[in-house]
Design an enzyme around this catalytic site. Structure first.
Site, PDB file in Angstrom:
ATOM      1  N   ARG A   9       0.847  -1.192   0.000  1.00  0.00           N
ATOM      2  CA  ARG A   9       0.000   0.000   0.000  1.00  0.00           C
ATOM      3  C   ARG A   9       0.881   1.241   0.000  1.00  0.00           C
ATOM      4  NH1 ARG A   9      -5.237   0.075   3.849  1.00  0.00           N
ATOM      5  NH2 ARG A   9      -5.515  -1.904   2.763  1.00  0.00           N
ATOM      6  N   SER A 111      -8.505   0.363   0.570  1.00  0.00           N
ATOM      7  CA  SER A 111      -9.494   0.312   1.643  1.00  0.00           C
ATOM      8  C   SER A 111      -9.954   1.714   2.047  1.00  0.00           C
ATOM      9  CB  SER A 111      -8.936  -0.464   2.833  1.00  0.00           C
ATOM     10  OG  SER A 111      -9.937  -0.696   3.795  1.00  0.00           O
ATOM     11  N   ASP A 272     -15.125  -3.729   3.476  1.00  0.00           N
ATOM     12  CA  ASP A 272     -14.705  -4.815   4.374  1.00  0.00           C
ATOM     13  C   ASP A 272     -14.805  -4.425   5.848  1.00  0.00           C
ATOM     14  OD1 ASP A 272     -12.523  -3.091   4.481  1.00  0.00           O
ATOM     15  OD2 ASP A 272     -11.008  -4.662   4.217  1.00  0.00           O
ATOM     16  N   GLU A 370     -11.354  -7.438  14.643  1.00  0.00           N
ATOM     17  CA  GLU A 370     -10.286  -6.536  15.053  1.00  0.00           C
ATOM     18  C   GLU A 370     -10.936  -5.209  15.423  1.00  0.00           C
ATOM     19  OE1 GLU A 370      -7.576  -6.172  11.791  1.00  0.00           O
ATOM     20  OE2 GLU A 370      -8.985  -5.110  10.510  1.00  0.00           O
ATOM     21  N   SER A 372     -10.554  -2.205  14.835  1.00  0.00           N
ATOM     22  CA  SER A 372     -10.732  -1.163  13.817  1.00  0.00           C
ATOM     23  C   SER A 372     -11.913  -1.508  12.899  1.00  0.00           C
ATOM     24  CB  SER A 372      -9.447  -0.959  13.016  1.00  0.00           C
ATOM     25  OG  SER A 372      -8.967  -2.194  12.516  1.00  0.00           O
TER      26      SER A 372
END
Length: 558
Positions: A9, A111, A272, A370, A372
């Protein structure tokens, strides 16, 4: 570029450290060489390729173009490619890899990162993100194959090659059918009076969440019109991350008030992750943290598991998973209810591979998360999935509504039974890697060489775990049980008062994140004092250990 917690990324643009046509071709050439070594049947199994809606106007770099170049590299080597004909949620790629039996998958996405970024996310044959040694070996193969092959630039192969196919229709149908394995009360859903608002945050999620609601028997959620269609500039939000809370959910909350909808659902640009807010009587909106949503979803998945499996012995094969920086609330549920709980390192690649290991031995993982806002209900995908999570949250809210219970009230009941788990999570931005290294080196030599801090803000530290070096003072041999990860920084402090605090570098952004949680035993209900103590320690952690002013760190502004 190196493989972090979510693959490659970086910013789009020219240069070897940026995401562009050349670096994607180089990455895919390395992928091909490594896959050919690992899979003698690669020419029959092929590769799945998906993409989101990111684009950079000045350079013409788009996720779709990068996906087509990824496909071209494989097609020029006579490898079948399952290239989606339009943008898809990230979880569709690992799902397709498993269903089709492909050797691997690539998702072009950044993302929830800023609009300038893009990424290259790789999944292995099991449908989980790649981990060691595959990540290191792929990087080595990339470095050995940096000269583009003549046909690697031939984007026309995507249209002309008989080895290219479009899996969109099949994958959508399979996914929506299998989604019903985590739908428990469809008949109730069809009569639900609740209204839901959904924002796709200018990304891919709109049509897929609509279809997921249909699969669950709900009418479609009300879309936020300004955010339902793709916009690579993310024009209506200060940052494209719904985790930032009420400030970036403004359009969703105002629409919900006009439509008299009690629940807001927001998927991030590649769908996601999921954020959830609930309207509270006379108190505005409650935006749930990832840890709070996990408490609710963990309870809900266990509740329905027990309804379907009344024999207590069946619970012996049930597992829930969470990353080590996430809330310990699932551990509290496990201790009381008799199922198993396991922690992993940060990043869903660790959770996905752990699910794969457990299911091979006959275990059933019914929920993973998770902090986040990444959730996985069931195990039909080995990655976090905001589409399925949105439908599951809607069904849970519909069920509770029949009992005149709100999500916020149910969360309170969960904490009263299993103990309050109060957490505070934030970050600072640091664009200078040497400064990051200096901060963590100081922590490892705080009072003397090799001596970690003994106190923070007057609170004494009981144990220190450093997975970067493999040290854990709580273990008899002083070695960390979690795998050592030398490529990233992560130190956890356990305090005598029960607070657990972790400092770690992000694998996808130039951030140092810090996580704190107060795990109170059941019966301890003085919420104000718990929150006050946690707030003081979190502030001390920031000022004493990270020293923002001295290190020129940028504090969280949203």
């Amino acid at each position: 570029m190196t493989f972090g917690t979510a693959g490659l990324r970086a910013a789009m643009g020219a240069g070897f450290s940026r995401v562009n046509d050349l670096t994607v071709i180089q990455s895919t050439q390395g992928m091909y060489v490594y896959l050919a070594k690992c899979f003698p049947d690669l020419s029959s199994r092929g590769l799945v390729v998906g993409y989101d809606t990111r684009a950079q106007e000045c350079s013409g770099c788009t996720s779709e173009r990068l996906a087509r170049l990824t496909a071209a590299v494989m097609l020029c080597k006579d490898i079948p490619v399952y290239l989606f004909s339009t943008y898809v949620p990230t979880p569709f790629v690992p799902y397709a890899v498993k269903k089709i039996g492909a050797a691997a998958g690539v998702m072009i996405t950044a993302s929830h990162n800023r609009k300038e970024d893009n990424g290259y996310k790789v999944y292995w044959q099991n449908g989980a993100q790649i981990s060691s040694p595959h990540d290191k070996e792929i990087l080595r193969c990339i470095e050995e194959n940096t000269e583009p092959w003549p046909e690697s630039w031939n984007e026309d192969l995507v249209e002309d090659s008989p080895l290219r196919s479009d899996p969109l229709e099949d994958v959508c149908r399979w996914y929506m059918e299998e989604l019903r394995t985590v739908c428990f009360q469809r008949e109730l859903n069809t009569r639900c009076p609740l209204k839901f608002v959904h924002s796709s945050f200018h990304g891919v999620g709109h049509s897929y969440v609509q279809r997921a609601f249909q699969a669950f028997g709900f009418p479609p959620p009300i879309p936020v019109p300004e955010q339902m269609n793709p916009d690579p500039n993310f024009s209506t939000v200060s940052c494209p991350n719904p985790e930032e809370g009420e400030s970036v959910l403004e359009l969703s909350l105002r629409l919900a008030e006009r439509e008299e909808a009690k629940i807001v659902l927001a998927t991030d640009p590649d769908a996601d992750r999921l954020a959830v807010a609930e309207q509270c009587d006379k108190c505005g909106w409650k935006v749930f943290t990832g840890n709070e949503l996990a408490a609710l979803l963990g309870w809900w998945m266990l509740y329905n598991w027990k309804e379907a499996h009344p024999d207590p012995e069946d619970t012996e094969r049930v597992y829930m998973l969470a990353t080590t920086v996430s809330s310990k609330i699932l551990q509290a549920l496990a201790q009381k209810e008799g199922f198993h709980f396991q922690e992993t390192l940060p990043g869903f690649k660790w959770i996905g591979n752990k699910i794969h290991e457990l299911t091979k031995t006959g275990k059933e993982v019914i929920f993973s998360f998770e902090e986040s806002i990444g959730f996985l209900c069931g195990s039909m995908v080995l990655d976090k999935d905001g589409v399925s999570a949105a439908a599951v949250v809607a069904e849970m809210a519909a069920h509770l509504h029949t009992k005149n219970i709100t999500l916020k009230q149910q969360l309170q009941y969960i904490y009263e039974i299993y103990g309050f788990h109060i957490s505070r999570t934030s970050y600072v931005i640091c664009n200078d890697p040497p400064t990051v290294k200096r901060i963590f080196t100081r922590l490892r030599n705080f009072e003397d060489e090799g001596v970690y801090p003994r106190k923070c803000g007057g609170y004494s530290i009981a144990h220190v775990r450093d997975v970067t070096t493999g040290y854990d003072s709580s273990q008899p041999d002083k070695r960390s049980v979690l795998p050592v990860t030398k490529s990233s920084q992560m130190v956890t402090f356990t305090f005598h008062n029960g607070i657990v605090a972790t400092l770690r570098t992000s694998g996808t952004e130039p951030k140092i994140k810090y996580y704190t949680e107060f795990c109170a035993p059941p019966g301890k209900r003085d919420l104000f004092s718990l929150e006050d103590e946690l707030k003081k320690l979190a502030s001390a952690l920031l000022e004493e250990f990270l020293e923002p002013e001295k290190n020129n760190l940028i504090r969280r502004s949203v």
